[in-house]
Design a protein around this motif. Structure first.
Motif, short mmCIF file in Angstrom:
data_model
loop_
_atom_site.label_atom_id
_atom_site.label_comp_id
_atom_site.label_asym_id
_atom_site.label_seq_id
_atom_site.Cartn_x
_atom_site.Cartn_y
_atom_site.Cartn_z
N CYS A 242 0.85 -1.20 0.00
CA CYS A 242 0.00 0.00 0.00
C CYS A 242 0.89 1.25 0.00
N CYS B 152 2.60 2.90 -3.12
CA CYS B 152 1.87 3.85 -3.98
C CYS B 152 1.48 5.11 -3.21
N HIS B 153 1.00 4.93 -1.97
CA HIS B 153 0.61 6.09 -1.15
C HIS B 153 1.84 6.49 -0.32
N ARG C 132 -7.66 2.52 -14.86
CA ARG C 132 -8.92 1.78 -14.86
C ARG C 132 -9.36 1.63 -16.30
N LEU D 234 -11.30 8.59 -6.78
CA LEU D 234 -11.30 9.92 -7.40
C LEU D 234 -12.62 10.25 -8.10
C1 HEC Z 1 -0.73 0.70 -7.50
C2 HEC Z 1 -0.78 1.74 -6.53
C3 HEC Z 1 -1.69 1.56 -5.33
C4 HEC Z 1 -1.61 0.60 -4.35
C5 HEC Z 1 -0.66 -0.58 -4.25
C6 HEC Z 1 -2.62 0.93 -3.39
N1 HEC Z 1 -3.30 2.04 -3.78
FE1 HEC Z 1 -4.79 2.94 -2.75
N2 HEC Z 1 -5.19 4.13 -4.35
C7 HEC Z 1 -4.47 4.14 -5.52
C8 HEC Z 1 -5.17 4.93 -6.50
C9 HEC Z 1 -4.72 5.20 -7.93
C10 HEC Z 1 -6.35 5.38 -5.89
C11 HEC Z 1 -7.50 6.13 -6.54
C12 HEC Z 1 -8.42 5.04 -7.08
C13 HEC Z 1 -9.63 5.47 -7.87
O1 HEC Z 1 -9.92 6.64 -8.04
O2 HEC Z 1 -10.36 4.58 -8.31
C14 HEC Z 1 -6.32 4.88 -4.52
C15 HEC Z 1 -7.27 5.17 -3.55
C16 HEC Z 1 -7.19 4.73 -2.23
C17 HEC Z 1 -8.04 5.17 -1.16
C18 HEC Z 1 -9.13 6.22 -1.25
C19 HEC Z 1 -8.62 7.58 -0.81
C20 HEC Z 1 -9.62 8.67 -1.04
O3 HEC Z 1 -9.32 9.85 -0.81
O4 HEC Z 1 -10.73 8.42 -1.51
C21 HEC Z 1 -7.68 4.47 -0.04
C22 HEC Z 1 -8.31 4.56 1.34
C23 HEC Z 1 -6.62 3.59 -0.42
N3 HEC Z 1 -6.32 3.78 -1.74
C24 HEC Z 1 -6.04 2.67 0.43
C25 HEC Z 1 -5.13 1.70 0.00
C26 HEC Z 1 -4.74 0.54 0.78
C27 HEC Z 1 -5.23 0.22 2.17
C28 HEC Z 1 -3.85 -0.17 0.02
C29 HEC Z 1 -3.17 -1.49 0.34
C30 HEC Z 1 -4.08 -2.58 0.71
C31 HEC Z 1 -3.70 0.57 -1.23
N4 HEC Z 1 -4.49 1.67 -1.21
C32 HEC Z 1 -2.85 0.17 -2.24
C33 HEC Z 1 -3.26 3.50 -5.73
C34 HEC Z 1 -2.78 2.44 -4.97
#
Ligand code: HEC
Ligand code: HEC
Length: 422
Positions: free
Chosen positions: A72, A75-76, A97, A231
């Motif tokens: 997680c 990326c974040h 997507r 998003l």
């Molecule tokens: C490949 C990169 C990537 C990984 C790995 C990843 N994320 Fe994300 N995350 C994103 C992206 C891109 C978005 C926006 C998605 C969308 O708009 O559909 C997002 C959105 C989110 C959000 C929503 C935030 C908001 O402001 O709405 C959360 C909470 C989140 N991720 C948690 C996690 C967690 C927990 C994990 C691990 C289990 C994780 N992410 C793994 C790329 C990643």
């Protein structure tokens, strides 16, 4: 709007606010967690930072066969936003997507999956597995000028995908940069009546700003619920967001999204801890404002940025005591808005159409570049500065953008100075 020095305004997360404006500011536990909640939060912290490897490792096994990243946090970055980087390398943080215009959605009202790929392009594969495809990103310049004649240059993304197997039918794509993950339990605790009261789908008040709740499929409840996360507000809960990230972003099956035969690679306790972690991260306190920032705060209101970036909301009930009944300043309405042609991805996501995006929360945005050197803005990271992010606003936000574009350079600087205090 709250005057300068107002305590509520300076504590945007209510009692979850933390006095920290360093590069660690997004990744600290809410200070009002009790001992049990803090223990669960810390379990979730470990889960959020865990790097998954190929099976059959006992602890963090189950990566892939296809995936986007291995953790997680990968990326974040520092629990903040990621960069607009995609493709096979280890620095790939954004994702694409995908869906088809015609066909049967995977869940009611959702995207039509691309056969063999699904609704997300996984641009990594474990050794021996077939790659779905490789996206590449390039940028083209877009010239413009402020009302006072000063020139500016924006950049627009050009996405290309080299498919391993060419899909049948036209594929719609949406490039997304990871948003920050702090303060989200508060946003989850804003009750549905508050959201529907903010919505104005037919623009009855005639201010040019409508705003709709995006009703999306809740996999746990098996029915449509207000979307809040992602998003395009395409996900209803933090638990579902985490579960979907495990299975789609890392290829790790879990109780909400198991293997076809019911097998799972992480258990419910770990999924719950991960979701709890993102629900209970502190919100950084605002920086003290100087005269320019105070002027900028007034302009933010006068330009009607507040029509979507709603400064103050009150949370409702929540199973998480720390986030219930808090007066917060997230600067979002959690609604989706038509943002014009420039930002359109042309790919619907549940009720959000190809021009609509969720109002980005602006709390903590002044720290984006402190937390991540080179941080970028907007859904696909096209904006290199806050000025650029504002200049891309169109559609329902066109009037607000025009007020900014036509403003004097000192007023524009004041508005940005205000954003930097958030
Ligand atoms: C490949 C990169 C990537 C990984 C790995 C990843 N994320 Fe994300 N995350 C994103 C992206 C891109 C978005 C926006 C998605 C969308 O708009 O559909 C997002 C959105 C989110 C959000 C929503 C935030 C908001 O402001 O709405 C959360 C909470 C989140 N991720 C948690 C996690 C967690 C927990 C994990 C691990 C289990 C994780 N992410 C793994 C790329 C990643
Ligand atoms: C009609 C609703 C609306 C209005 C009015 C509006 N915004 Fe936004 N704003 C949004 C949406 C939706 C996004 C996300 C767009 C995207 O990601 O493509 C956004 C994104 C942003 C971002 C980037 C956030 C990030 O995390 O990358 C900034 C900065 C911003 N807005 C500032 C402003 C300012 C300043 C004004 C007033 C001049 C304003 N906005 C007016 C809806 C609005």
């Amino acid at each position: 709007m709250a005057a300068c020095g107002d305590e509520a305004a300076l504590a945007p997360g209510g009692d979850t606010t933390i006095e920290d404006r360093t590069s660690q500011a997004y990744r600290l536990p809410a200070p009002n967690l009790d001992a049990d909640a803090l223990a669960l939060h810390l379990d979730g912290d470990v889960a959020f930072e865990a790097t998954f490897v190929t099976a059959p490792a006992p602890v963090n096994g189950g990566l892939g066969p296809v995936y986007n990243h291995t953790s997680c946090i990968g990326c974040h970055a520092r629990d903040g936003r990621g960069l607009p980087q995609i493709g096979t390398g280890p620095t790939s943080q954004s994702l694409v997507r995908v869906s088809l215009a015609e066909g049967t959605p995977a869940v009611p009202g959702g995207a039509v999956p691309v056969p063999g790929v699904g609704a997300q392009l996984q641009d990594h594969a474990i050794f021996g597995a077939a790659l779905e495809g490789t996206p590449t990103l390039s940028w083209t310049d877009v010239d413009g000028a402020y009302g006072d004649g000063a020139a500016y240059q924006l950049r627009a993304p050009q996405l290309a995908i080299a498919w391993s197997e060419e899909p049948e039918g036209a594929v719609m794509t949406s490039l997304r940069q990871p948003p920050p993950v702090f303060g989200l339990g508060l946003l989850e605790a804003i009750d549905e009546p508050t959201l529907t009261a903010l919505a104005d789908p037919d623009d009855r008040d005639g201010d040019g700003i409508s705003g709709r709740v995006n009703y999306v499929w809740d996999a746990q409840l098996g029915r449509a619920m207000p979307g809040r996360f992602g998003l395009k507000a395409n996900t209803p809960t933090l638990r579902q967001q985490a579960a979907a990230a495990y299975v789609n972003d890392m290829g790790v099956t879990n109780p909400m999204f198991p293997e076809d035969d019911g097998a799972i690679e992480i258990d419910a306790a770990r999924l719950d801890a991960t979701a709890f972690y993102t629900a209970t991260l502190a919100v950084p306190a605002r920086a003290a404002a100087n005269a320019a920032a105070n002027r900028g705060e007034q302009l933010f209101d006068q330009f009607r940025c507040t029509g979507c970036h709603v400064p103050t909301l009150v949370t409702g009930d929540s199973p998480i005591a720390a986030v219930a009944h808090q007066t917060i300043q997230p600067f979002t309405d959690l609604l989706v808005h038509d943002m014009g042609d420039g930002l359109a991805d042309g790919r619907p996501d549940f009720g959000a159409d190809g021009r609509e995006w969720r109002t980005s929360p602006l709390w903590g945005i002044g720290l984006a570049e402190t937390v991540l050197v080179g941080a970028r803005y907007l859904h696909d990271g096209r904006a290199r500065t806050l000025d650029e992010a504002i200049l891309w606003h169109g559609g329902e936000a066109e009037a607000a953008r025009e007020r900014f574009r036509r403003a004097s350079s000192s007023d524009r600087a004041a508005l940005v100075a205000f954003l930097m205090t958030l």
